[in-house]
Design a protein around this motif. Structure first.
Motif, PDB file in Angstrom:
ATOM      1  N   ILE A 115      -4.244  77.484  18.898  1.00 10.95           N
ATOM      2  CA  ILE A 115      -3.677  76.739  17.772  1.00 10.95           C
ATOM      3  C   ILE A 115      -2.934  77.714  16.862  1.00 10.95           C
ATOM      4  O   ILE A 115      -3.508  78.707  16.420  1.00 10.95           O
ATOM      5  N   PRO A 116      -1.673  77.466  16.551  1.00 12.52           N
ATOM      6  CA  PRO A 116      -0.873  78.414  15.764  1.00 12.52           C
ATOM      7  C   PRO A 116      -1.275  78.429  14.298  1.00 12.52           C
ATOM      8  O   PRO A 116      -2.073  77.594  13.843  1.00 12.52           O
ATOM      9  N   PRO A 117      -0.721  79.353  13.518  1.00 12.59           N
ATOM     10  CA  PRO A 117      -0.989  79.395  12.073  1.00 12.59           C
ATOM     11  C   PRO A 117      -0.500  78.122  11.386  1.00 12.59           C
ATOM     12  O   PRO A 117       0.274  77.338  11.941  1.00 12.59           O
ATOM     13  N   LEU A 118      -0.939  77.963  10.138  1.00 16.24           N
ATOM     14  CA  LEU A 118      -0.652  76.731   9.408  1.00 16.24           C
ATOM     15  C   LEU A 118       0.845  76.497   9.252  1.00 16.24           C
ATOM     16  O   LEU A 118       1.309  75.354   9.367  1.00 16.24           O
ATOM     17  N   ALA A 119       1.610  77.545   8.986  1.00 17.32           N
ATOM     18  CA  ALA A 119       3.054  77.375   8.811  1.00 17.32           C
ATOM     19  C   ALA A 119       3.688  76.805  10.070  1.00 17.32           C
ATOM     20  O   ALA A 119       4.563  75.925  10.004  1.00 17.32           O
ATOM     21  N   GLU A 120       3.256  77.281  11.227  1.00 18.43           N
ATOM     22  CA  GLU A 120       3.792  76.769  12.486  1.00 18.43           C
ATOM     23  C   GLU A 120       3.309  75.348  12.747  1.00 18.43           C
ATOM     24  O   GLU A 120       4.048  74.511  13.285  1.00 18.43           O
ATOM     25  N   VAL A 121       2.072  75.063  12.349  1.00 23.70           N
ATOM     26  CA  VAL A 121       1.559  73.700  12.498  1.00 23.70           C
ATOM     27  C   VAL A 121       2.381  72.729  11.652  1.00 23.70           C
ATOM     28  O   VAL A 121       2.689  71.614  12.097  1.00 23.70           O
ATOM     29  N   ARG A 122       2.738  73.156  10.458  1.00 22.98           N
ATOM     30  CA  ARG A 122       3.593  72.307   9.619  1.00 22.98           C
ATOM     31  C   ARG A 122       4.926  72.023  10.312  1.00 22.98           C
ATOM     32  O   ARG A 122       5.429  70.896  10.300  1.00 22.98           O
ATOM     33  N   ARG A 123       5.509  73.052  10.911  1.00 28.09           N
ATOM     34  CA  ARG A 123       6.806  72.874  11.573  1.00 28.09           C
ATOM     35  C   ARG A 123       6.695  71.904  12.742  1.00 28.09           C
ATOM     36  O   ARG A 123       7.598  71.089  12.981  1.00 28.09           O
ATOM     37  N   ILE A 124       5.586  71.974  13.463  1.00 26.08           N
ATOM     38  CA  ILE A 124       5.420  71.139  14.652  1.00 26.08           C
ATOM     39  C   ILE A 124       5.075  69.701  14.293  1.00 26.08           C
ATOM     40  O   ILE A 124       5.581  68.752  14.900  1.00 26.08           O
ATOM     41  N   THR A 125       4.220  69.520  13.303  1.00 26.00           N
ATOM     42  CA  THR A 125       3.635  68.198  13.068  1.00 26.00           C
ATOM     43  C   THR A 125       4.324  67.388  11.981  1.00 26.00           C
ATOM     44  O   THR A 125       4.298  66.157  12.038  1.00 26.00           O
ATOM     45  N   GLU A 126       4.906  68.039  11.006  1.00 24.64           N
ATOM     46  CA  GLU A 126       5.503  67.285   9.900  1.00 24.64           C
ATOM     47  C   GLU A 126       6.913  66.842  10.238  1.00 24.64           C
ATOM     48  O   GLU A 126       7.710  67.612  10.794  1.00 24.64           O
ATOM     49  N   LYS A 127       7.242  65.611   9.898  1.00 28.69           N
ATOM     50  CA  LYS A 127       8.560  65.065  10.180  1.00 28.69           C
ATOM     51  C   LYS A 127       9.616  65.720   9.290  1.00 28.69           C
ATOM     52  O   LYS A 127       9.318  66.148   8.174  1.00 28.69           O
ATOM     53  N   LYS A 128      10.844  65.766   9.799  1.00 25.22           N
ATOM     54  CA  LYS A 128      11.928  66.336   9.005  1.00 25.22           C
ATOM     55  C   LYS A 128      12.186  65.517   7.752  1.00 25.22           C
ATOM     56  O   LYS A 128      12.555  66.060   6.712  1.00 25.22           O
ATOM     57  N   ARG A 129      12.017  64.206   7.874  1.00 19.89           N
ATOM     58  CA  ARG A 129      12.141  63.318   6.722  1.00 19.89           C
ATOM     59  C   ARG A 129      10.996  62.320   6.765  1.00 19.89           C
ATOM     60  O   ARG A 129      10.668  61.795   7.819  1.00 19.89           O
ATOM     61  N   ASP A 130      10.413  62.073   5.598  1.00 16.25           N
ATOM     62  CA  ASP A 130       9.284  61.149   5.546  1.00 16.25           C
ATOM     63  C   ASP A 130       9.261  60.481   4.184  1.00 16.25           C
ATOM     64  O   ASP A 130      10.021  60.839   3.271  1.00 16.25           O
ATOM     65  N   ALA A 131       8.379  59.511   4.038  1.00 19.75           N
ATOM     66  CA  ALA A 131       8.217  58.830   2.756  1.00 19.75           C
ATOM     67  C   ALA A 131       7.738  59.816   1.696  1.00 19.75           C
ATOM     68  O   ALA A 131       6.954  60.727   1.994  1.00 19.75           O
ATOM     69  N   TRP A 132       8.192  59.624   0.481  1.00 18.17           N
ATOM     70  CA  TRP A 132       7.834  60.578  -0.582  1.00 18.17           C
ATOM     71  C   TRP A 132       6.326  60.573  -0.827  1.00 18.17           C
ATOM     72  O   TRP A 132       5.754  61.601  -1.171  1.00 18.17           O
ATOM     73  N   TRP A 133       5.674  59.433  -0.652  1.00 19.48           N
ATOM     74  CA  TRP A 133       4.218  59.394  -0.827  1.00 19.48           C
ATOM     75  C   TRP A 133       3.549  60.298   0.200  1.00 19.48           C
ATOM     76  O   TRP A 133       2.622  61.044  -0.111  1.00 19.48           O
ATOM     77  N   THR A 134       4.039  60.268   1.427  1.00 13.90           N
ATOM     78  CA  THR A 134       3.478  61.109   2.478  1.00 13.90           C
ATOM     79  C   THR A 134       3.760  62.579   2.213  1.00 13.90           C
ATOM     80  O   THR A 134       2.859  63.432   2.359  1.00 13.90           O
ATOM     81  N   VAL A 135       4.984  62.901   1.841  1.00 13.59           N
ATOM     82  CA  VAL A 135       5.366  64.294   1.609  1.00 13.59           C
ATOM     83  C   VAL A 135       4.555  64.905   0.474  1.00 13.59           C
ATOM     84  O   VAL A 135       4.081  66.045   0.568  1.00 13.59           O
ATOM     85  N   LEU A 136       4.377  64.155  -0.605  1.00 11.14           N
ATOM     86  CA  LEU A 136       3.740  64.713  -1.806  1.00 11.14           C
ATOM     87  C   LEU A 136       2.217  64.596  -1.794  1.00 11.14           C
ATOM     88  O   LEU A 136       1.524  65.505  -2.277  1.00 11.14           O
ATOM     89  N   LEU A 137       1.685  63.508  -1.248  1.00 11.09           N
ATOM     90  CA  LEU A 137       0.265  63.216  -1.443  1.00 11.09           C
ATOM     91  C   LEU A 137      -0.555  63.180  -0.150  1.00 11.09           C
ATOM     92  O   LEU A 137      -1.785  63.108  -0.228  1.00 11.09           O
ATOM     93  N   VAL A 138       0.095  63.228   0.994  1.00  6.08           N
ATOM     94  CA  VAL A 138      -0.652  63.122   2.256  1.00  6.08           C
ATOM     95  C   VAL A 138      -0.532  64.399   3.083  1.00  6.08           C
ATOM     96  O   VAL A 138      -1.539  64.977   3.494  1.00  6.08           O
ATOM     97  N   ASP A 139       0.687  64.854   3.341  1.00  4.11           N
ATOM     98  CA  ASP A 139       0.880  66.042   4.187  1.00  4.11           C
ATOM     99  C   ASP A 139       0.131  67.281   3.689  1.00  4.11           C
ATOM    100  O   ASP A 139      -0.412  68.027   4.510  1.00  4.11           O
ATOM    101  N   PRO A 140       0.102  67.556   2.377  1.00  9.72           N
ATOM    102  CA  PRO A 140      -0.634  68.745   1.932  1.00  9.72           C
ATOM    103  C   PRO A 140      -2.116  68.720   2.312  1.00  9.72           C
ATOM    104  O   PRO A 140      -2.744  69.781   2.416  1.00  9.72           O
TER     105      PRO A 140
END
Length: 328
Positions: free
Chosen positions: A5-30
């Motif tokens: 399993i890669p480091p967190l920064a790489e996990v973010r790149r792999i799993t997080e969408k390039k564009r998403d709902a602001w609720w998800t970006v601000l309150l869910v993804d972190p």
């Protein structure tokens, strides 16, 4: 523990969408992204198991809503947010570990719709039991109807846009075979890859690649043609199916670029924000009616904007097809 399993920064790149709902970006993804990494490293949980977990927590949220009391509403709102975090984690885990499946996507979709239905009935039913106000019965119907309307509109809009693209590609393929012209690119894709570039910049680049003069480019901008076709192969032909919308609302391109740079999609009030307004913001503020009405109105406004944008896009589509007639 899985060492692959890669480091967190790489996990973010792999799993997080390039564009998403602001609720998800601000309150869910972190919260969801670090949890997904920990889950992948230390457990054998599968995406489908997380989908079931999200569904069961959602049912717990509905049980709390049904009690009607404000303290239960608070707990229900908290559980609904936790349910949504799990709901986001299943897709992230699938992308990170490569364990996604077609059935898992179906299960996720169906459970989401059931969760909205059950929570809407429980929330409004609990308030009706507490107050006796029949308005809550109508609000339950409104919430479920708006959720269904959103998905129907999204599905049909996607089908129409996909159909327009396929027709243009087929027409361009025929022209390319006859005249050895370049590949095809859509302006929407160019802006998605480079959110800082506005449409005027992209048109200037396309015109330069085509060898047009400044006067020809200005003339083309004043006309209704939406195709910039190069005379030589090697550069893509750029088709802009959003030209009329951007011409009428020139400020929107800048706004969209700003949001995209922060991973926020331009559709600010989508189904996610609608659900959070109804099942989290309204219950937390003990203003279920106000939260539902405001969320529903905002959702309708943005859905109507999508329909209006699609209407303008169909006009650009017609002009684009017509632009091929002289070549044919």
């Amino acid at each position: 523990m899985r060492p692959d399993i890669p480091p967190l920064a790489e996990v973010r790149r792999i799993t997080e969408k390039k564009r998403d709902a602001w609720w998800t970006v601000l309150l869910v993804d972190p919260v969801a992204t670090p949890l997904v990494r920990w889950t992948a490293m230390h457990t054998r949980a599968t995406p489908n198991q997380l989908t079931w977990g999200a569904f069961l927590v959602g049912l717990g949220s509905a049980a709390c809503f049904a009690q009607g009391d404000w303290r239960w509403l608070l707990l229900g709102a908290l559980l609904y947010h936790v349910s949504f975090i799990f709901d986001c984690m299943d897709g992230k885990l699938a992308r990170l570990t490569g364990t996604g499946s077609v059935f898992g996507a179906w299960l996720d979709f169906v459970f989401d719709r059931i969760r909205v239905l059950v929570c809407a009935v429980a929330l409004m039913g609990g308030q009706y039991e507490r107050t006796g106000d029949v308005l809550y019965i109508w609000l339950a119907l409104a919430v479920t109807s708006l959720d269904a309307l959103r998905y129907i509109n999204a599905l049909e809009t996607f089908k129409i846009r996909h159909g327009m693209r396929e027709q243009i590609k087929a027409r361009m393929q025929a022209a390319r075979e006859s005249h050895n012209e370049a590949e095809l690119a859509f302006m929407e894709d160019l802006l998605r890859e480079n959110p800082e570039a506005d449409v005027e910049h992209d048109r200037a680049v396309a015109a330069k690649a085509a060898g047009d003069t400044a006067a020809q480019a200005e003339s083309t901008a004043e006309e209704a043609t939406t195709v910039t076709a190069p005379e030589t192969s090697g550069e893509p032909t750029v088709v802009d199916l959003q030209r009329e919308f951007r011409r009428r609302f020139p400020w929107w391109t800048r706004c969209r670029s700003f949001l995209t740079r922060h991973r926020v999609r331009a559709h600010l009030i989508s189904g996610i924000e609608f659900q959070m307004g109804v099942f989290i913001i309204g219950p937390v503020l003990d203003s279920v009616v106000a939260g539902t009405v405001v969320s529903g109105v905002l959702l309708l406004v943005f859905e109507l904007a999508i329909i209006y944008k699609l209407l303008l896009s169909t006009r650009d589509f017609t002009r684009t097809l017509n632009s091929f007639e002289p070549t044919a």
